[in-house]
Design a protein around this motif. Structure first.
Motif, PDB file in Angstrom:
ATOM      1  N   LEU A 146       0.854  -1.185   0.000  1.00  0.00           N
ATOM      2  CA  LEU A 146       0.000   0.000   0.000  1.00  0.00           C
ATOM      3  C   LEU A 146       0.886   1.229   0.000  1.00  0.00           C
ATOM      4  CD1 LEU A 146      -2.643   1.640   0.378  1.00  0.00           C
ATOM      5  CD2 LEU A 146      -2.387   1.242   2.852  1.00  0.00           C
ATOM      6  N   MET A 147       0.650   2.157  -0.935  1.00  0.00           N
ATOM      7  CA  MET A 147       1.418   3.400  -1.036  1.00  0.00           C
ATOM      8  C   MET A 147       0.539   4.592  -0.650  1.00  0.00           C
ATOM      9  SD  MET A 147       4.591   3.010  -1.868  1.00  0.00           S
ATOM     10  CE  MET A 147       5.792   2.120  -2.858  1.00  0.00           C
ATOM     11  N   ILE A 148       1.086   5.481   0.188  1.00  0.00           N
ATOM     12  CA  ILE A 148       0.331   6.615   0.727  1.00  0.00           C
ATOM     13  C   ILE A 148       1.065   7.912   0.393  1.00  0.00           C
ATOM     14  CG2 ILE A 148      -0.754   7.593   2.774  1.00  0.00           C
ATOM     15  CD1 ILE A 148      -0.370   4.839   4.143  1.00  0.00           C
ATOM     16  N   HIS A 149       0.374   8.837  -0.232  1.00  0.00           N
ATOM     17  CA  HIS A 149       0.995  10.105  -0.630  1.00  0.00           C
ATOM     18  C   HIS A 149       1.026  11.101   0.519  1.00  0.00           C
ATOM     19  CE1 HIS A 149      -2.849  12.302  -0.843  1.00  0.00           C
ATOM     20  NE2 HIS A 149      -3.368  11.198  -1.356  1.00  0.00           N
ATOM     21  N   GLY A 150       1.599  12.273   0.255  1.00  0.00           N
ATOM     22  CA  GLY A 150       1.792  13.278   1.293  1.00  0.00           C
ATOM     23  C   GLY A 150       0.690  14.313   1.368  1.00  0.00           C
ATOM     24  N   LEU A 151       0.819  15.223   2.315  1.00  0.00           N
ATOM     25  CA  LEU A 151      -0.154  16.297   2.516  1.00  0.00           C
ATOM     26  C   LEU A 151      -0.128  17.250   1.325  1.00  0.00           C
ATOM     27  CD1 LEU A 151      -2.176  17.795   4.299  1.00  0.00           C
ATOM     28  CD2 LEU A 151      -0.246  18.914   5.433  1.00  0.00           C
ATOM     29  N   THR A 152      -1.298  17.571   0.783  1.00  0.00           N
ATOM     30  CA  THR A 152      -1.533  18.358  -0.437  1.00  0.00           C
ATOM     31  C   THR A 152      -1.010  17.646  -1.674  1.00  0.00           C
ATOM     32  OG1 THR A 152       0.498  19.715  -0.526  1.00  0.00           O
ATOM     33  CG2 THR A 152      -1.292  20.506   0.913  1.00  0.00           C
TER      34      THR A 152
ATOM     35  N   GLY B  18       3.934   1.671   2.514  1.00  0.00           N
ATOM     36  CA  GLY B  18       4.933   2.690   2.242  1.00  0.00           C
ATOM     37  C   GLY B  18       4.285   4.049   2.097  1.00  0.00           C
ATOM     38  N   GLY B  19       5.076   5.096   2.251  1.00  0.00           N
ATOM     39  CA  GLY B  19       4.515   6.429   2.105  1.00  0.00           C
ATOM     40  C   GLY B  19       5.579   7.475   1.924  1.00  0.00           C
ATOM     41  N   LEU B  20       5.173   8.590   1.328  1.00  0.00           N
ATOM     42  CA  LEU B  20       6.059   9.716   1.063  1.00  0.00           C
ATOM     43  C   LEU B  20       5.674  10.898   1.936  1.00  0.00           C
ATOM     44  CD1 LEU B  20       8.203  11.216  -0.710  1.00  0.00           C
ATOM     45  CD2 LEU B  20       6.331  11.714  -2.304  1.00  0.00           C
ATOM     46  N   SER B  21       6.657  11.497   2.609  1.00  0.00           N
ATOM     47  CA  SER B  21       6.439  12.699   3.411  1.00  0.00           C
ATOM     48  C   SER B  21       5.424  12.404   4.523  1.00  0.00           C
ATOM     49  CB  SER B  21       5.999  13.854   2.510  1.00  0.00           C
ATOM     50  OG  SER B  21       6.096  15.094   3.157  1.00  0.00           O
ATOM     51  N   MET B  22       4.282  13.098   4.564  1.00  0.00           N
ATOM     52  CA  MET B  22       3.261  12.749   5.562  1.00  0.00           C
ATOM     53  C   MET B  22       2.795  11.315   5.381  1.00  0.00           C
ATOM     54  SD  MET B  22      -0.527  14.375   6.337  1.00  0.00           S
ATOM     55  CE  MET B  22      -1.295  13.550   4.917  1.00  0.00           C
ATOM     56  N   GLY B  23       2.803  10.830   4.141  1.00  0.00           N
ATOM     57  CA  GLY B  23       2.400   9.448   3.895  1.00  0.00           C
ATOM     58  C   GLY B  23       3.265   8.453   4.629  1.00  0.00           C
ATOM     59  N   ALA B  24       4.557   8.775   4.833  1.00  0.00           N
ATOM     60  CA  ALA B  24       5.430   7.902   5.618  1.00  0.00           C
ATOM     61  C   ALA B  24       4.974   7.838   7.065  1.00  0.00           C
ATOM     62  CB  ALA B  24       6.871   8.400   5.532  1.00  0.00           C
ATOM     63  N   LEU B  25       4.521   8.973   7.597  1.00  0.00           N
ATOM     64  CA  LEU B  25       4.007   8.991   8.969  1.00  0.00           C
ATOM     65  C   LEU B  25       2.723   8.173   9.073  1.00  0.00           C
ATOM     66  CD1 LEU B  25       4.527  12.767   9.860  1.00  0.00           C
ATOM     67  CD2 LEU B  25       6.211  10.906   9.720  1.00  0.00           C
TER      68      LEU B  25
ATOM     69  N   LEU C 123      -1.548  20.453  -4.602  1.00  0.00           N
ATOM     70  CA  LEU C 123      -1.917  21.859  -4.471  1.00  0.00           C
ATOM     71  C   LEU C 123      -0.672  22.741  -4.400  1.00  0.00           C
ATOM     72  CD1 LEU C 123      -4.774  21.570  -1.811  1.00  0.00           C
ATOM     73  CD2 LEU C 123      -5.051  22.019  -4.266  1.00  0.00           C
ATOM     74  N   LEU C 124      -0.787  23.939  -4.956  1.00  0.00           N
ATOM     75  CA  LEU C 124       0.307  24.899  -4.900  1.00  0.00           C
ATOM     76  C   LEU C 124       0.385  25.578  -3.539  1.00  0.00           C
ATOM     77  CD1 LEU C 124       2.578  26.322  -6.452  1.00  0.00           C
ATOM     78  CD2 LEU C 124       0.890  27.976  -7.278  1.00  0.00           C
ATOM     79  N   HIS C 125      -0.746  25.649  -2.842  1.00  0.00           N
ATOM     80  CA  HIS C 125      -0.787  26.284  -1.527  1.00  0.00           C
ATOM     81  C   HIS C 125      -1.240  25.280  -0.460  1.00  0.00           C
ATOM     82  CE1 HIS C 125      -1.083  29.787  -4.237  1.00  0.00           C
ATOM     83  NE2 HIS C 125      -0.450  30.430  -3.280  1.00  0.00           N
ATOM     84  N   MET C 126      -0.699  25.421   0.742  1.00  0.00           N
ATOM     85  CA  MET C 126      -1.121  24.609   1.875  1.00  0.00           C
ATOM     86  C   MET C 126      -1.879  25.491   2.866  1.00  0.00           C
ATOM     87  SD  MET C 126       1.034  22.496   4.765  1.00  0.00           S
ATOM     88  CE  MET C 126       1.827  21.419   3.574  1.00  0.00           C
ATOM     89  N   PRO C 127      -3.131  25.163   3.162  1.00  0.00           N
ATOM     90  CA  PRO C 127      -3.859  25.937   4.186  1.00  0.00           C
ATOM     91  C   PRO C 127      -3.237  25.740   5.566  1.00  0.00           C
ATOM     92  CG  PRO C 127      -5.350  24.614   2.824  1.00  0.00           C
ATOM     93  CD  PRO C 127      -3.966  24.136   2.542  1.00  0.00           C
TER      94      PRO C 127
END
Length: 298
Positions: free
Chosen positions: A32-38, A102-109, A191-195
């Motif tokens: 399972l692969m999980i992406h990051g925030l935004t 597995g995950g990238l960035s926040m996805g790793a957490l 996303l280009l911006h993070m809230p």
């Protein structure tokens, strides 16, 4: 519900936007692969295709609130993102006896939190550029004050644009990613911006993970760029020093934050395949074939 044998498994939560997850069939062992925030599942497709060629079935989940607008993201919190990952894992586990996360960035957490919540079911974690601290060389020095403001409840007033070099060392790839973000194609490049409120939710996720880290016994591999522009090597070192299970740390020399897309993406794939094969060969009752260690990628 069973997965269809296609590149579009139905992993989204009811009422969310159309799913941009993927499925690459490859064999009886699943990842399972999980992406990051935004971010977006597309961040993990290159490595995932390589794992499928190596004989693993790979599933990419779209987290709740992602691949849409900022309003979609703001309608969710960190528990929703974790629920997306747990729901995807549970569905994959219905079809596969052995499942890695597995995950990238926040996805790793989130991969580590899945292991914390499913301790007897996750066979191993692969952590790409884990993000506990925003302390990379491109992050403004005032970030500590910004984090404090968010924790005090002022996040709703803040909004952050992604900084150059946007996590990518490769110039041509960076240009394509930036063009996709600026055109609003969030399903391709995020996303280009993070809230600020979403960053606040990430800080709550991090706080929850830190409390659980010592209790996570799942074997893990962490890959981190030495020159990560978003999150320094301190992030990988913190996890390696505090996780309860065996972990191998590998540092990359020619990438920035998005190591699954950047110049060393093939090397990232090779290290991941080698780790998964080692874990498959290990007996369930035995420790994996490596101690806590650090290597420089070559």
């Amino acid at each position: 519900m069973k997965f269809r044998n296609s590149t579009k498994p139905d992993l989204h939560l009811a009422g969310m936007q159309p799913d941009h997850g993927f499925h690459y069939p490859g064999g009886p062992t699943a990842v399972l692969m999980i992406h990051g925030l935004t971010g977006t599942p597309a961040e993990l497709k290159f490595v995932s295709k390589g794992l499928a060629r190596a004989g693993f079935s790979v599933y990419g989940v779209q987290l709740a609130g992602h691949c849409g607008s900022e309003a979609d993201l703001l309608a969710t919190n960190w528990q929703d993102w974790l629920d997306s990952a747990l729901a995807a894992f549970d569905r994959i586990r219905e079809r596969h006896e052995t499942v890695f996360v597995g995950g990238l960035s926040m996805g790793a957490l989130l991969a580590l939190l899945v292991a914390a919540h499913r301790p007897q079911r996750v066979n191993g974690c692969v952590l790409y550029s884990p993000t506990l601290f925003y302390d990379g060389w491109s992050i403004p020095r005032i970030s500590v004050m910004i984090h404090l403001a968010i924790l005090l409840g002022f996040g709703r007033f803040l909004r952050f644009r992604e900084n150059y070099p946007y996590g990518v060392k490769d110039d041509r790839l960076r240009a394509r990613i930036l063009a996709a973000m600026e055109s609003g194609r969030s399903e391709e490049a995020g996303l280009l911006h993070m809230p600020g409120r979403s960053l606040g939710q990430l800080l709550r996720l991090i706080r929850d993970l830190k409390r659980r880290l010592a209790g996570i016994r799942t074997p893990a591999l962490v890959l981190h760029a030495r020159e990560d522009d978003v999150t320094s090597v301190r992030n990988a070192s913190y996890i390696a020093a505090n996780i309860g299970g065996p972990i191998e740390k590998i540092l990359l020399e020619d990438s920035y934050h998005l190591i699954t897309l950047d110049r060393e993406r093939e090397l990232v794939t090779d290290h991941t395949v080698a780790f998964l094969h080692r874990m498959e060969r290990a007996r369930p009752s035995a420790l994996p074939a490596f101690p806590q260690s650090e290597r420089v990628a070559s």
